[in-house]
Design an enzyme around this catalytic site. Structure first.
Site, PDB file in Angstrom:
ATOM      1  N   GLU A 143       0.767  13.380   5.295  1.00  0.00           N
ATOM      2  CA  GLU A 143      -0.546  13.553   5.883  1.00  0.00           C
ATOM      3  C   GLU A 143      -0.529  14.832   6.678  1.00  0.00           C
ATOM      4  O   GLU A 143       0.292  14.995   7.576  1.00  0.00           O
ATOM      5  CB  GLU A 143      -0.847  12.399   6.818  1.00  0.00           C
ATOM      6  CG  GLU A 143      -0.982  11.117   6.083  1.00  0.00           C
ATOM      7  CD  GLU A 143      -1.488  10.021   6.973  1.00  0.00           C
ATOM      8  OE1 GLU A 143      -1.190   8.866   6.663  1.00  0.00           O
ATOM      9  OE2 GLU A 143      -2.157  10.316   7.950  1.00  0.00           O
ATOM     10  N   GLU A 176     -12.748 -10.507  15.124  1.00  0.00           N
ATOM     11  CA  GLU A 176     -14.209 -10.459  15.243  1.00  0.00           C
ATOM     12  C   GLU A 176     -14.704  -9.039  15.533  1.00  0.00           C
ATOM     13  O   GLU A 176     -15.750  -8.624  15.040  1.00  0.00           O
ATOM     14  CB  GLU A 176     -14.685 -11.392  16.369  1.00  0.00           C
ATOM     15  CG  GLU A 176     -14.482 -12.876  16.104  1.00  0.00           C
ATOM     16  CD  GLU A 176     -13.100 -13.357  16.539  1.00  0.00           C
ATOM     17  OE1 GLU A 176     -12.190 -12.513  16.734  1.00  0.00           O
ATOM     18  OE2 GLU A 176     -12.915 -14.575  16.673  1.00  0.00           O
ATOM     19  N   HIS A 190      -8.744   8.960   6.098  1.00  0.00           N
ATOM     20  CA  HIS A 190      -9.077   7.973   7.136  1.00  0.00           C
ATOM     21  C   HIS A 190     -10.533   8.070   7.532  1.00  0.00           C
ATOM     22  O   HIS A 190     -10.991   7.346   8.406  1.00  0.00           O
ATOM     23  CB  HIS A 190      -8.180   8.173   8.352  1.00  0.00           C
ATOM     24  CG  HIS A 190      -6.745   7.974   8.008  1.00  0.00           C
ATOM     25  ND1 HIS A 190      -5.960   8.988   7.551  1.00  0.00           N
ATOM     26  CD2 HIS A 190      -5.982   6.862   7.976  1.00  0.00           C
ATOM     27  CE1 HIS A 190      -4.758   8.517   7.286  1.00  0.00           C
ATOM     28  NE2 HIS A 190      -4.747   7.233   7.522  1.00  0.00           N
ATOM     29  N   CYS A 217      -3.151  10.297   2.094  1.00  0.00           N
ATOM     30  CA  CYS A 217      -2.539   8.964   2.205  1.00  0.00           C
ATOM     31  C   CYS A 217      -3.119   8.081   1.105  1.00  0.00           C
ATOM     32  O   CYS A 217      -3.915   8.558   0.295  1.00  0.00           O
ATOM     33  CB  CYS A 217      -2.793   8.372   3.588  1.00  0.00           C
ATOM     34  SG  CYS A 217      -1.679   7.000   3.985  1.00  0.00           S
ATOM     35  N   CYS A 264       3.571   9.535   6.900  1.00  0.00           N
ATOM     36  CA  CYS A 264       2.283   9.608   7.595  1.00  0.00           C
ATOM     37  C   CYS A 264       2.351  10.521   8.813  1.00  0.00           C
ATOM     38  O   CYS A 264       3.412  10.741   9.351  1.00  0.00           O
ATOM     39  CB  CYS A 264       1.884   8.234   8.088  1.00  0.00           C
ATOM     40  SG  CYS A 264       1.369   7.159   6.762  1.00  0.00           S
ATOM     41  N   HIS A 314       6.674   9.457   0.719  1.00  0.00           N
ATOM     42  CA  HIS A 314       5.427   9.778   1.405  1.00  0.00           C
ATOM     43  C   HIS A 314       5.592   9.440   2.877  1.00  0.00           C
ATOM     44  O   HIS A 314       6.168   8.418   3.230  1.00  0.00           O
ATOM     45  CB  HIS A 314       4.261   8.976   0.821  1.00  0.00           C
ATOM     46  CG  HIS A 314       3.022   9.099   1.640  1.00  0.00           C
ATOM     47  ND1 HIS A 314       2.256  10.243   1.650  1.00  0.00           N
ATOM     48  CD2 HIS A 314       2.440   8.260   2.523  1.00  0.00           C
ATOM     49  CE1 HIS A 314       1.246  10.090   2.492  1.00  0.00           C
ATOM     50  NE2 HIS A 314       1.338   8.892   3.039  1.00  0.00           N
ATOM     51  N   ILE A 317      -1.474   8.975  -3.635  1.00  0.00           N
ATOM     52  CA  ILE A 317      -0.364   8.396  -2.866  1.00  0.00           C
ATOM     53  C   ILE A 317      -0.040   6.971  -3.318  1.00  0.00           C
ATOM     54  O   ILE A 317       0.991   6.418  -2.970  1.00  0.00           O
ATOM     55  CB  ILE A 317      -0.671   8.461  -1.358  1.00  0.00           C
ATOM     56  CG1 ILE A 317      -1.044   9.886  -0.963  1.00  0.00           C
ATOM     57  CG2 ILE A 317       0.482   7.985  -0.504  1.00  0.00           C
ATOM     58  CD1 ILE A 317      -0.001  10.940  -1.286  1.00  0.00           C
ATOM     59  N   GLY A 318      -0.923   6.353  -4.069  1.00  0.00           N
ATOM     60  CA  GLY A 318      -0.569   5.050  -4.627  1.00  0.00           C
ATOM     61  C   GLY A 318      -1.710   4.058  -4.674  1.00  0.00           C
ATOM     62  O   GLY A 318      -2.135   3.625  -5.734  1.00  0.00           O
ATOM     63  N   GLU A 353      -2.004  -0.350  -6.850  1.00  0.00           N
ATOM     64  CA  GLU A 353      -1.522  -1.300  -5.823  1.00  0.00           C
ATOM     65  C   GLU A 353      -2.502  -2.437  -5.503  1.00  0.00           C
ATOM     66  O   GLU A 353      -2.548  -2.921  -4.366  1.00  0.00           O
ATOM     67  CB  GLU A 353      -1.131  -0.540  -4.533  1.00  0.00           C
ATOM     68  CG  GLU A 353      -0.020   0.478  -4.773  1.00  0.00           C
ATOM     69  CD  GLU A 353       0.425   1.234  -3.512  1.00  0.00           C
ATOM     70  OE1 GLU A 353       0.281   0.689  -2.400  1.00  0.00           O
ATOM     71  OE2 GLU A 353       0.925   2.364  -3.658  1.00  0.00           O
TER      72      GLU A 353
END
Ligand code: MET
Length: 751
Positions: free
Chosen positions: A662, A16, A691, A723, A640, A638, A427-428, A480
């Site tokens: 990243e 929530e 992000h 990313c 992160c 890859h 990155i995909g 993807e």
């Protein structure tokens, strides 16, 4: 005995909070409405925990985004660039969390890093020379009072001053010790105010203590706590540690005037030893983290009782090894999961019962619970897969090495692909739009057929390929769309995994993941990604990257078994992914990316354990996947949040042909470590932060590329976002990628 927990999940049993915060971001609800949802969630948590019979509740473990950011904000540790936006306190808070781009200005988010050895991320507190550390917020008091008004006496939780300073980034001249005095005063004021409101205890989380501690670290700890503990305003102070033991600071901790010490008896290998050999102060309460807060398996009560009997007899509070933030809410949300599995599992709510069960057993009234638990552990859980066990046992040294050498492969591949300088790729994943998620949901609910589901994804792949060709990317991806999550997707197609429907765990802010549970021996009995990759390749003459998740990441982002070693499970997964890589190659895919997003994250917290307890098997497990492909096949990986400067040799030793990582949110500092000649792998340091929704301009990206080229030889550099793009919207993705390609073309011209 008394029972407690260190913290509870806050995202909501049905996420929530995530949905409310996202609505707030889109201006669909007001700050008040968001506050309402948050208050309801806090209320539910207190009620659940209290109903389960836990004696001591906590407060201020709630957060709109991240509790480290909460602590920084509480103490006015807010960089000038956010204050200059003149936003409301809530919006300023979110601006730090995710960047801001709007009528009031344009600024990037704070750095985000992995929280110790978990997949949770925290926002890095940024200290500037003129940061005026002082108490300015009220959250901790408000939430304490809120609980009290509902009839709950709680122990407010706050990131401790030591960990706050240790996690901080120091932008200018001043370093952590320069802020000691101000930090002490600010915490002291918190003590005084909480005491005034009627609080009895405060919990200060100090997980930084489980890392290697230098003399200077211990001095900082002392300088903070000596004055602070001499002025507690009648409040009792619990120093709470987790994710390991405190072997370097145990003496110090027990010599200081804490009222309680929280130790982790699950990951803390030496916790018991420390107590047994060095004793535990009579006048302190031991908060004993006996129930594993990080994994989902039911506790073996006999083992736990054994442990508890070895602890000092008086003054113990039974607790979890860390906050329950890292496990899903409850098995009650998993009606489709068969009881034969469920009886072995315990999520957050069920762990509360484990604590009270143990308490009852120790008090002499838990006979039935103990019997049921003993019966469960008396029999083996499931049937093993002997063929897989044998295969892992017979692996030879040569299975972990690829021939020919990197250098030779680089030459061969240069001819094979004939890519321009600074090849561009992504990155995909591409945005998982509402339509993409709706298609999956409909299929899962049985509203559309498999054929319809696949057709939709194919249409998306086609559009995605067309878009990439149009803007001029060099190495393409299929997007993807068929994957809900990069680990869950593989887990679903491999044997040995269990799946949940609602077992979400917060990864950062509004982002949650649903880690699969590794139930048994892992094996591959069908192709996983071949159909999508082959279809995507059929649409273009440019190379299409096959996209696999690496074995270490699959392990690290699942709930692992505890009956066999992580190494054993990882090798099983590596063999399965190796078979998939070979299948992709056989079907004409020439570039294969094996994502190891989570490789860095499970690095042991103590440096001395890095190789012996992790890298010595994790890196070979990665190599095993790519060790049998042809020299012309290019292996990418890859990673992160790659603070991997200190394990750079291990990263190179993965022997991938190209690694993307990243870097943007860590200010590209990693590049310094790639300067020297000894890093052979070609690199794609992310040129912008995905992000955050903000769009990097063409000149910004070009500037970043130039920065990269100052440090890394041109021939070794790839250009990509930092990313996958699945969490982003289509509009910002399109604009950002267009800018990336345009910037690259511009830089190429300038070469
Ligand atoms: N290939 C994956 C993606 O693009 C890698 C993600 S790493 C968190 O989403």
């Amino acid at each position: 005995m008394t029972t407690t927990i260190i913290g509870y999940p806050r995202i909501g049993t049905h996420r929530e909070l995530k949905f409310a915060v996202q609505k707030y971001f889109k201006h669909e609800i007001t700050a008040d409405e968001l506050g309402q949802t948050a208050a309801e969630l806090r209320h539910q948590n207190w009620q659940t925990i209290s109903d389960a019979g836990i004696d001591q509740l906590v407060s201020n473990d709630f957060s709109y985004y991240d509790t480290t950011l909460d602590a920084a904000t509480l103490f006015n540790i807010v960089p000038k660039r956010y204050k200059a936006l003149h936003l409301s306190p809530l919006d300023e808070y979110f601006a730090q969390a995710r960047g801001y781009q709007g009528e009031k200005g344009d600024t990037t988010a704070l750095s985000m890093k992995k929280w110790f050895n978990t997949n949770y991320h925290y926002l890095v507190p940024e200290f500037e020379d003129d940061t005026d550390v002082k108490l300015v917020g009220t959250k901790i008091f408000d939430e304490y009072q809120e609980a009290k008004d509902q009839g709950y006496q709680t122990r407010p939780v706050l990131l401790g001053p030591y960990t706050l300073l240790q996690l901080g980034a120091y932008e200018d001249n001043k370093k952590a010790p320069d802020f000691t005095q101000a930090v002490v005063s600010a915490y002291e004021e918190v003590f005084s105010k909480l005491a005034g409101l009627g609080a009895e205890w405060i919990q200060l989380d100090e997980p930084s203590l489980v890392k290697d501690q230098s003399e200077a670290d211990l001095e900082l700890f002392t300088d903070l706590y000596k004055p602070l503990l001499s002025n507690k305003h009648g409040l009792k102070v619990l120093a709470q540690t987790y994710f390991g033991d405190v072997r370097d600071s145990y003496d110090l901790l027990t010599s200081l005037d804490f009222d309680g010490l929280g130790l982790d008896f699950h990951e803390g290998d030496e916790s018991l030893d420390l107590i047994q050999k060095q004793g535990f102060p009579d006048d302190e309460v031991l908060y004993a983290g006996v129930i594993n807060g990080k994994n989902v398996w039911k506790a073996n009560y006999d083992e736990k009782l054994n442990l508890i009997h070895k602890l000092p007899k008086t003054n113990i509070v039974l607790s979890t090894s860390c906050s329950l933030l890292h496990v899903p809410y409850t098995l009650e949300n998993e009606p489709q999961l068969d009881e034969k599995y469920k009886k072995y599992l315990a999520f957050a709510k069920e762990k509360l019962t484990e604590l009270t069960d143990l308490d009852h057993i120790l008090g002499g009234s838990g006979e039935d619970a103990l019997k049921a638990n003993e019966a469960l552990f008396a029999k083996p859980r499931y049937q093993e897969n002997q063929a897989i066990i044998d295969k892992v046992a017979s692996l030879k040294e040569s299975d972990f090495h690829r021939e020919p050498s990197f250098k030779e492969r680089a030459e061969i591949q240069k001819k094979e692909f004939d890519l321009p300088e600074l090849p561009t790729t992504t990155i995909g994943s591409f945005p998982q739009t509402r339509e993409v998620r709706r298609n999956r949901a409909k299929y899962k609910r049985g509203e559309i057929t498999k054929k319809q589901y696949d057709q939709f994804n194919r249409d998306m792949i086609k559009q995605c390929v067309e878009f990439q060709e149009k803007i001029g990317l060099d190495v393409l991806v299929h997007g993807e769309y068929e994957r809900n999550d990069m680990v869950e997707y593989f887990g679903e197609k491999l044997d040995g995994f269990l799946f949940t429907s609602n077992a979400w765990v917060q990864s950062y802010g509004t982002r949650c993941v649903k880690p699969p549970i590794i139930w048994g021996d892992v094996s591959r009995n069908q192709p996983i990604t071949v159909a999508e990759s082959v279809y995507a390749q059929s649409l273009t003459d440019k190379p299409m990257k096959g996209m696999l998740t690496g074995p270490v990441t699959i392990l690290n982002w699942s709930f692992p078994r505890e009956d066999i070693s992580k190494k054993e499970t990882t090798l099983q997964i590596a063999l399965a992914i190796q078979a998939e890589a070979l299948d992709l190659e056989k079907h004409g895919i020439k570039i294969i990316q094996i994502d190891e997003a989570a490789l860095r994250e499970k690095l042991p917290l103590r440096k001395s354990d890095w190789y012996s307890r992790y890298l010595d098997w994790a890196i070979p497990a990665f190599r095993l996947v790519g060790s049998k492909v042809k020299p012309t096949t290019q292996i990418h990986t890859h990673m992160c949040y790659s603070e991997f400067g200190d394990i750079i040799d291990a990263i190179d030793d993965m022997d991938a042909d190209v690694i993307s990582f990243e870097a943007s949110r860590a200010d590209l500092t990693l590049l310094d470590t790639l300067q020297e000649d000894h890093f052979k792998t070609h690199v794609g340091p992310g040129v912008y932060d995905i992000h955050s929704p903000r769009i990097p301009s063409e000149s910004e990206v070009a500037g970043t590329i130039h920065k990269i080229l100052k440090k890394v030889p041109l021939n070794n550099v790839w250009i990509n976002p930092d990313c996958g793009l699945k969490t982003r919207g289509t509009k910002e993705t399109t604009a950002s990628l267009e800018n990336v390609v345009a910037a690259t073309k511009q830089v190429r011209k300038e070469l």
